[in-house]
Design a protein around this motif. Structure first.
Motif, PDB file in Angstrom:
ATOM      1  N   VAL A 237      -2.982  -1.699 -11.800  1.00  0.00           N
ATOM      2  CA  VAL A 237      -3.202  -0.459 -11.056  1.00  0.00           C
ATOM      3  C   VAL A 237      -3.170   0.786 -11.946  1.00  0.00           C
ATOM      4  O   VAL A 237      -3.941   1.719 -11.744  1.00  0.00           O
ATOM      5  CB  VAL A 237      -2.218  -0.375  -9.861  1.00  0.00           C
ATOM      6  N   ALA A 241      -6.472   3.179 -12.543  1.00  0.00           N
ATOM      7  CA  ALA A 241      -6.513   4.641 -12.404  1.00  0.00           C
ATOM      8  C   ALA A 241      -7.239   5.267 -13.588  1.00  0.00           C
ATOM      9  O   ALA A 241      -8.047   6.181 -13.417  1.00  0.00           O
ATOM     10  CB  ALA A 241      -5.094   5.198 -12.282  1.00  0.00           C
ATOM     11  N   ARG A 248     -15.486   8.706 -12.953  1.00  0.00           N
ATOM     12  CA  ARG A 248     -15.797   9.963 -12.280  1.00  0.00           C
ATOM     13  C   ARG A 248     -16.182  11.043 -13.292  1.00  0.00           C
ATOM     14  O   ARG A 248     -17.143  11.775 -13.090  1.00  0.00           O
ATOM     15  CB  ARG A 248     -14.614  10.423 -11.421  1.00  0.00           C
ATOM     16  N   LEU A 265     -10.644  -0.457  -0.055  1.00  0.00           N
ATOM     17  CA  LEU A 265     -10.933   0.795   0.653  1.00  0.00           C
ATOM     18  C   LEU A 265     -10.278   1.985  -0.027  1.00  0.00           C
ATOM     19  O   LEU A 265     -10.740   3.118   0.100  1.00  0.00           O
ATOM     20  CB  LEU A 265     -10.461   0.689   2.104  1.00  0.00           C
ATOM     21  N   GLY A 266      -9.192   1.745  -0.745  1.00  0.00           N
ATOM     22  CA  GLY A 266      -8.535   2.823  -1.477  1.00  0.00           C
ATOM     23  C   GLY A 266      -9.429   3.356  -2.593  1.00  0.00           C
ATOM     24  O   GLY A 266      -9.543   4.568  -2.789  1.00  0.00           O
ATOM     25  N   ALA A 269     -12.084   5.388  -1.068  1.00  0.00           N
ATOM     26  CA  ALA A 269     -11.601   6.701  -0.626  1.00  0.00           C
ATOM     27  C   ALA A 269     -11.460   7.654  -1.802  1.00  0.00           C
ATOM     28  O   ALA A 269     -11.782   8.833  -1.695  1.00  0.00           O
ATOM     29  CB  ALA A 269     -10.267   6.549   0.101  1.00  0.00           C
ATOM     30  N   ARG A 270     -10.990   7.141  -2.930  1.00  0.00           N
ATOM     31  CA  ARG A 270     -10.793   8.053  -4.053  1.00  0.00           C
ATOM     32  C   ARG A 270     -12.117   8.495  -4.658  1.00  0.00           C
ATOM     33  O   ARG A 270     -12.270   9.628  -5.080  1.00  0.00           O
ATOM     34  CB  ARG A 270      -9.937   7.395  -5.142  1.00  0.00           C
ATOM     35  N   PHE A 293     -13.772   6.674   7.789  1.00  0.00           N
ATOM     36  CA  PHE A 293     -12.317   6.537   7.755  1.00  0.00           C
ATOM     37  C   PHE A 293     -11.637   7.175   8.962  1.00  0.00           C
ATOM     38  O   PHE A 293     -10.605   6.695   9.413  1.00  0.00           O
ATOM     39  CB  PHE A 293     -11.736   7.135   6.468  1.00  0.00           C
ATOM     40  N   LEU A 311       0.852   2.748   2.362  1.00  0.00           N
ATOM     41  CA  LEU A 311       1.867   2.935   1.325  1.00  0.00           C
ATOM     42  C   LEU A 311       2.878   4.002   1.711  1.00  0.00           C
ATOM     43  O   LEU A 311       4.065   3.885   1.421  1.00  0.00           O
ATOM     44  CB  LEU A 311       1.183   3.333   0.012  1.00  0.00           C
TER      45      LEU A 311
ATOM     46  N   SER B 232       1.439  -1.600  -1.680  1.00  0.00           N
ATOM     47  CA  SER B 232       1.385  -1.383  -0.229  1.00  0.00           C
ATOM     48  C   SER B 232       1.943  -2.592   0.506  1.00  0.00           C
ATOM     49  O   SER B 232       2.666  -2.451   1.496  1.00  0.00           O
ATOM     50  CB  SER B 232      -0.049  -1.140   0.240  1.00  0.00           C
ATOM     51  N   LEU B 271       3.170   4.318  -8.378  1.00  0.00           N
ATOM     52  CA  LEU B 271       2.890   4.834  -7.032  1.00  0.00           C
ATOM     53  C   LEU B 271       1.756   5.848  -7.069  1.00  0.00           C
ATOM     54  O   LEU B 271       0.897   5.869  -6.195  1.00  0.00           O
ATOM     55  CB  LEU B 271       4.145   5.470  -6.443  1.00  0.00           C
ATOM     56  N   GLU B 272       1.768   6.678  -8.094  1.00  0.00           N
ATOM     57  CA  GLU B 272       0.724   7.685  -8.243  1.00  0.00           C
ATOM     58  C   GLU B 272      -0.653   7.029  -8.386  1.00  0.00           C
ATOM     59  O   GLU B 272      -1.654   7.543  -7.898  1.00  0.00           O
ATOM     60  CB  GLU B 272       1.071   8.533  -9.477  1.00  0.00           C
ATOM     61  N   SER B 273      -0.674   5.872  -9.061  1.00  0.00           N
ATOM     62  CA  SER B 273      -1.964   5.247  -9.385  1.00  0.00           C
ATOM     63  C   SER B 273      -2.631   4.563  -8.205  1.00  0.00           C
ATOM     64  O   SER B 273      -3.832   4.385  -8.198  1.00  0.00           O
ATOM     65  CB  SER B 273      -1.771   4.194 -10.478  1.00  0.00           C
ATOM     66  N   VAL B 274      -1.844   4.130  -7.211  1.00  0.00           N
ATOM     67  CA  VAL B 274      -2.407   3.323  -6.135  1.00  0.00           C
ATOM     68  C   VAL B 274      -3.399   4.144  -5.314  1.00  0.00           C
ATOM     69  O   VAL B 274      -3.055   5.207  -4.816  1.00  0.00           O
ATOM     70  CB  VAL B 274      -1.298   2.826  -5.190  1.00  0.00           C
ATOM     71  N   PRO B 275      -4.632   3.657  -5.177  1.00  0.00           N
ATOM     72  CA  PRO B 275      -5.570   4.372  -4.321  1.00  0.00           C
ATOM     73  C   PRO B 275      -5.239   4.121  -2.844  1.00  0.00           C
ATOM     74  O   PRO B 275      -5.119   2.989  -2.414  1.00  0.00           O
ATOM     75  CB  PRO B 275      -6.927   3.751  -4.672  1.00  0.00           C
ATOM     76  N   ARG B 276      -5.050   5.183  -2.107  1.00  0.00           N
ATOM     77  CA  ARG B 276      -4.748   5.067  -0.675  1.00  0.00           C
ATOM     78  C   ARG B 276      -6.042   4.978   0.117  1.00  0.00           C
ATOM     79  O   ARG B 276      -6.979   5.715  -0.171  1.00  0.00           O
ATOM     80  CB  ARG B 276      -3.993   6.299  -0.176  1.00  0.00           C
ATOM     81  N   ALA B 277      -6.038   4.149   1.131  1.00  0.00           N
ATOM     82  CA  ALA B 277      -7.241   4.018   1.959  1.00  0.00           C
ATOM     83  C   ALA B 277      -7.252   5.090   3.040  1.00  0.00           C
ATOM     84  O   ALA B 277      -7.139   4.803   4.221  1.00  0.00           O
ATOM     85  CB  ALA B 277      -7.298   2.629   2.573  1.00  0.00           C
ATOM     86  N   LYS B 278      -7.359   6.333   2.600  1.00  0.00           N
ATOM     87  CA  LYS B 278      -7.294   7.453   3.540  1.00  0.00           C
ATOM     88  C   LYS B 278      -8.261   8.522   3.102  1.00  0.00           C
ATOM     89  O   LYS B 278      -8.544   8.657   1.918  1.00  0.00           O
ATOM     90  CB  LYS B 278      -5.902   8.074   3.496  1.00  0.00           C
ATOM     91  N   LEU B 279      -8.662   9.330   4.048  1.00  0.00           N
ATOM     92  CA  LEU B 279      -9.592  10.402   3.732  1.00  0.00           C
ATOM     93  C   LEU B 279      -9.005  11.363   2.699  1.00  0.00           C
ATOM     94  O   LEU B 279      -9.698  11.867   1.825  1.00  0.00           O
ATOM     95  CB  LEU B 279      -9.951  11.147   5.008  1.00  0.00           C
ATOM     96  N   GLU B 281      -7.455  10.840   0.232  1.00  0.00           N
ATOM     97  CA  GLU B 281      -7.525  10.314  -1.123  1.00  0.00           C
ATOM     98  C   GLU B 281      -8.771  10.827  -1.854  1.00  0.00           C
ATOM     99  O   GLU B 281      -8.833  10.812  -3.081  1.00  0.00           O
ATOM    100  CB  GLU B 281      -7.560   8.776  -1.052  1.00  0.00           C
ATOM    101  N   GLN B 282      -9.744  11.293  -1.089  1.00  0.00           N
ATOM    102  CA  GLN B 282     -11.040  11.628  -1.664  1.00  0.00           C
ATOM    103  C   GLN B 282     -10.912  12.620  -2.819  1.00  0.00           C
ATOM    104  O   GLN B 282     -10.335  13.694  -2.671  1.00  0.00           O
ATOM    105  CB  GLN B 282     -11.962  12.229  -0.599  1.00  0.00           C
ATOM    106  N   GLY B 283     -11.440  12.215  -3.972  1.00  0.00           N
ATOM    107  CA  GLY B 283     -11.456  13.087  -5.134  1.00  0.00           C
ATOM    108  C   GLY B 283     -10.092  13.362  -5.733  1.00  0.00           C
ATOM    109  O   GLY B 283      -9.966  14.210  -6.601  1.00  0.00           O
ATOM    110  N   ARG B 284      -9.032  12.643  -5.309  1.00  0.00           N
ATOM    111  CA  ARG B 284      -7.708  12.902  -5.864  1.00  0.00           C
ATOM    112  C   ARG B 284      -7.721  12.585  -7.348  1.00  0.00           C
ATOM    113  O   ARG B 284      -8.155  11.536  -7.772  1.00  0.00           O
ATOM    114  CB  ARG B 284      -6.647  12.048  -5.167  1.00  0.00           C
ATOM    115  N   ARG B 285      -7.239  13.528  -8.119  1.00  0.00           N
ATOM    116  CA  ARG B 285      -7.168  13.331  -9.560  1.00  0.00           C
ATOM    117  C   ARG B 285      -5.816  12.729  -9.888  1.00  0.00           C
ATOM    118  O   ARG B 285      -4.785  13.303  -9.560  1.00  0.00           O
ATOM    119  CB  ARG B 285      -7.298  14.664 -10.283  1.00  0.00           C
TER     120      ARG B 285
END
Lengths: 442, 445
Positions: A237, A241, A248, A265-266, A269-270, A293, A311, B232, B271-279, B281-285
């Motif tokens: 993970v 990242a 990107r 899906l994560g 989303a990112r 979403f 999470l 998760s 924890l910071e690295s995990v991509p969350r399946a949520k809106l 999350e979009q474009g989170r650096r």
């Protein structure tokens, strides 16, 4: 910047195996815009990777693309073929599938390029990393030196070269410039000491570094569209990242478009602006990230989102989708919504093939001329094809719930698809089953 | 699922080293052997009825920990107690009895079932091996009993009893994992090691299996050691969590505590690295950790995370910006490991005559430093670069070490004796209750 670089229409790919015909990709349509990251998400066996291969025309026997068009925006090519192949040209777009084989091949690299999932098995273990990237650069360099329509990218590399090369361990194919460019590319993808690392073999690289090298190789042709097929699935993970950030950055710097294919899906989303959800070879729902979403319509999309543990805010119990992914064997697919057997909201309406509907955001909207709020429209054209205005809403779903509300009265009885119950109880008044609810053409 | 239980499993200072270069030939040639420290001194308890999660990235030793404590691999040293008895000292009947009480479910549902056995045979096998049942008591033959038990187990894990004569290839991945779970349940164990039980499954199926594991735990009062890399999933199913890095536990705590208030910089980075399946999350650096996990053959001294740690601690008397310090430490790592090759730098500068030292230093600075150095820090780095330009790597390393040596490289941090310990010098090591804590918070900001 809403110009499309790619329009995929009705793409179907089949595998003709001993067990029968497998419909891996079924009538898939989507657009990729200039400079966006378009996501395709699905579980294993949903056809997402075959979709990627079909885009770049790399489907191997026993697979074959049986239908569909891949329109690629390229004014030069369009001009070139307007006279000779008018059927393959539409404005600035060309249908890659109807171009001559040589031209199609010449597009791999400068037009389309790929990053695969498993970097360990995608690089040749007996060549240095630098050599392999330089080779990709060299192919592109030679291709640029020759006019595009000459047949082969390896022109000038004849039988005699092959014999000489196989006797002498050779770097003769790769020029000095290409080797230098390879080092530049390695630096661009964030590999420290690129000149030294270029001399190393793949086994001396870590997984993350190898994936960077793969990306460098894919960038060699300066592609318009990068197809990334599960590029981070094999990685840890923290390394994932790094690679996502790299992708990107590159995408922004080079202005590429990216088709990001993943089960996660994560990651979608990112990274993505818009997304298509695949199930059993079809795109069952598509739209912006917010559409999919926040307001998912298809019960599969909802189920997928409900299956993922949160999470930050764990629910005491997950909401899984019952059952298993279908086999995709043509003989077993049947003429119904492919998700109906697992769908908690399956209705009689789902026993026919479902076209793609524009999703109403609670109120009627124009563009597709659909009737909403459960008002049945017995227009019954029954052509079953996806109707898709290139304008209109973006949020689309291959589900009757996009058009009307769930009606418990019309729900299929429990165990309807259960193989152990004695087959579907067809006695349930077939008259009441509706014809496919297809809108009148707009 | 409360954490009130007393420990069922106690692990103390468990080590598992794999020795390389230890063959007869190597010995005859007098070559030194070297060990890979897969698990290097882990200690934890698994309390009765709880689920303890072990998370970490590949190669951190989490699976080896699970297998070693079940004696599927022989430990190098350490102590494992199961219900008060020492597992590592067991033999013969004792070990057989232990194996009835402690079972494992493997990650890969495709390779962990024998393709030539029917499901009924697979599920009856553990009973057969352990000579069960001793007496059926109702006139059924032993094999009938086992077959009935197999059917029962199938139903219990959500499959159908009439699938008992089928072969593994007739099942999907999720169904096979259910069979693997049923097999682990066959002997009515108290403790199950779940080694990545859902990571080979699709998310929709993964959720089914997680719910099943939850139900079984409730029903049979099972204790789980849940090994996973997916944070998760761990958050969802575990009561307490241990985070591993390079063979060590770096943080351990109650799940909510650990996720809401992660202490170790590595846990935070994960924890910071995990991509969350949520809106959102979009474009989170993401401030991604740089670099790769070091090799377990030659792990860093002191804190093993120090080579990547964004919060590595400068000496008290050195006033330096945290990011700059990280860059200095990266330079030191490369000089000390011999990774920094002056020849390559001279090549890059384009001066094979090695005369243009300013260009050499400029090149290195551009490559290594994004931030600015000043004062004495600047002087020392300049001196070290001079030494490098003169080809004296040892002097460069020495110069840098003298000023910049961190407690993180000299002293190995330990887990404190408390509910939520973190093996990190930012937290009291090992006394002084709260002072280190506040400092850490300040530094983290």
């Amino acid at each position: 910047m809403t110009d499309e670089i790619l329009r995929v229409r009705g793409l179907s790919t089949r595998f003709f195996t001993e067990e029968g015909q497998v419909n891996a990709v079924e009538d898939v349509s989507f657009d990729v815009r200039n400079g966006e990251i378009y996501g395709i998400v699905g579980e294993s066996g949903s056809g997402k990777s075959v979709t990627a291969l079909s885009l770049i025309d790399l489907v191997d026997s026993p697979g074959r693309i049986t239908a569909g068009e891949v329109w690629y925006r390229n004014a030069d090519l369009a001009g070139e073929f307007r006279e000779t192949r008018p059927e393959a040209v539409d404005g600035e777009f060309v249908d890659v599938r109807r171009l001559p084989e040589g031209v199609r091949r010449s597009l791999r690299g400068p037009a389309f390029s790929t990053v695969f999932q498993d970097p360990m098995s995608s690089l040749n273990p007996s060549l240095t990393v630098g050599e392999q990237i330089a080779e990709a650069v060299e192919v592109q360099r030679r291709a640029r030196a020759n006019p595009r329509r000459t047949r082969s990218r390896t022109q000038g590399y004849g039988l005699s070269n092959l014999i000489v090369d196989s006797v002498l361990p050779s770097r003769s194919y790769v020029s000095e410039e290409s080797s230098e460019r390879a080092v530049e590319l390695l630096e661009q993808v964030g590999i420290p000491d690129p000149a030294e690392r270029a001399e190393e073999y793949p086994h001396q690289f870590s997984g993350g570094m190898l994936q960077r090298a793969m990306i460098a190789q894919a960038l060699a042709g300066e592609p318009d569209v990068l197809v990334a097929d599960e590029p981070t699935t094999a990685l840890d993970v923290t390394i994932q990242a790094q690679i996502l950030t790299l992708l990107r950055d590159l995408q922004e710097r080079e202005g590429m478009s990216v088709v990001m294919i993943t089960h996660d899906l994560g990651v979608i989303a990112r990274m993505c602006d818009r997304v298509g959800v695949m199930y059993a070879g079809e795109i069952v729902e598509s739209g912006t990230l917010a559409d999919v979403f926040e307001n998912p319509v298809h019960p599969y999309t909802r189920g997928l989102l409900g299956s993922i543990p949160d999470l930050e805010d764990p629910a005491p119990r997950l909401q899984p989708i019952e059952g298993n992914v279908p086999s995709l064997l043509d003989s077993e697919m049947g003429d119904r919504c492919y998700f109906a057997d697992r769908c908690p909201m399956a209705m009689e309406d789902c026993l026919t093939r479902i076209p793609e509907f524009a999703v109403s955001a609670g109120e009627p909207q124009g563009g597709v001329g659909s009737d909403l709020d459960g008002v049945d429209d017995a227009a019954g054209g029954g052509n079953g094809g996806a109707e898709r205005g290139d304008d209109g809403t973006e949020h689309r779903a291959r589900c009757v719930l996009a058009e009307r509300e769930y009606d418990p009265e019309r729900a299929l009885p429990d165990g309807y698809f259960d193989p152990e119950s004695a087959g579907p109880p067809r006695s349930a008044d077939p008259e009441r089953r509706r014809e496919p609810e297809v809108n009148a053409d707009d | 699922m409360t954490d009130a239980g007393d420990p069922l499993v106690r692990v103390r200072d468990l080590r598992k080293y794999y020795v390389e270069g230890d063959s007869l030939l190597d010995r005859l040639l007098g070559r030194g052997s070297r060990s890979v420290k897969a698990v290097d001194g882990v200690s934890f308890d698994v309390r009765r009825g709880e689920t303890l999660g072990v998370v970490g990235e590949s190669g951190c030793g989490k699976s080896t920990t699970g297998e070693t404590l079940l004696r599927l691999r022989e430990a190098t040293s350490g102590r494992v107690e199961f219900d008060g008895e020492s597992v590592l000292d067991m033999d013969g009947d004792e070990l057989t009895r232990f194996r009835r009480r402690a079972q494992i479910v493997f990650q890969d549902p495709f390779s962990s079932l024998d393709p030539r056995m029917t499901i009924g045979e697979i599920l009856a096998e553990p009973l057969r091996i352990h000579g069960l049942p001793e007496d059926t008591g109702d006139g059924r033959s032993k094999s009938e009993y086992r077959r009935d038990r197999a059917k029962e187990l199938l139903e219990r894990v959500g499959l159908s009893a009439n699938q008992v004569d089928r072969y593994p290839h007739e099942f999907s991945g999720g169904q096979r994992q259910r069979i693997g779970i049923a097999r682990a349940l066959a002997l009515e164990p108290e403790f199950i090691v779940l080694d990545e039980p859902v990571s080979a499954l699709d998310v929709s199926v993964q959720a089914q299996v997680l719910n099943l594991l939850d139900d079984l735990q409730e029903e049979y009062g099972l204790t789980y050691l849940f090994i996973a890399h997916d944070l998760s999933v761990v958050r969802h199913i575990c009561d307490r969590v241990a985070v591993m890095y390079l063979g060590e536990i770096v943080e351990l705590g109650p799940t909510d505590d650990l996720f809401d208030d992660p202490r170790h910089p590595y846990t935070r980075a994960l924890l910071e690295s995990v991509p969350r399946a949520k809106l959102s999350e979009q474009g989170r650096r993401v401030e991604a950790l740089s670099g790769d996990v070091p090799s377990p053959r030659d792990p860093p001294s002191g804190c093993r995370f120090r080579t990547r740690c964004p919060l590595v601690i400068p000496p008290d008397d050195v006033d330096i910006d945290q990011r700059t310090y990280r860059e200095v430490m990266d330079l030191r790592d490369r000089v000390e490991s011999g990774d920094l090759n002056p020849d390559a730098v001279w090549d890059a500068v384009g001066d094979p005559g090695r005369a243009d030292k300013p260009a050499f230093k400029r090149h290195l600075r551009e490559e290594l430093f994004d931030t600015d150095l000043d004062g004495e820090n600047e002087d020392v780095v300049e001196k070290a670069l001079d030494a490098l330009a003169e080809g004296d790597g040892d002097r460069a390393a020495e110069t840098l070490r003298e000023r910049f040596e961190s407690v993180c490289e000299t002293t190995r941090p330990v887990l404190q004796e408390r509910d939520h310990p973190a093996a990190c010098h930012l937290y009291d090591q090992p006394v002084e209750p709260d002072a280190g804590r506040d400092e850490a918070e300040a530094r983290a900001d």
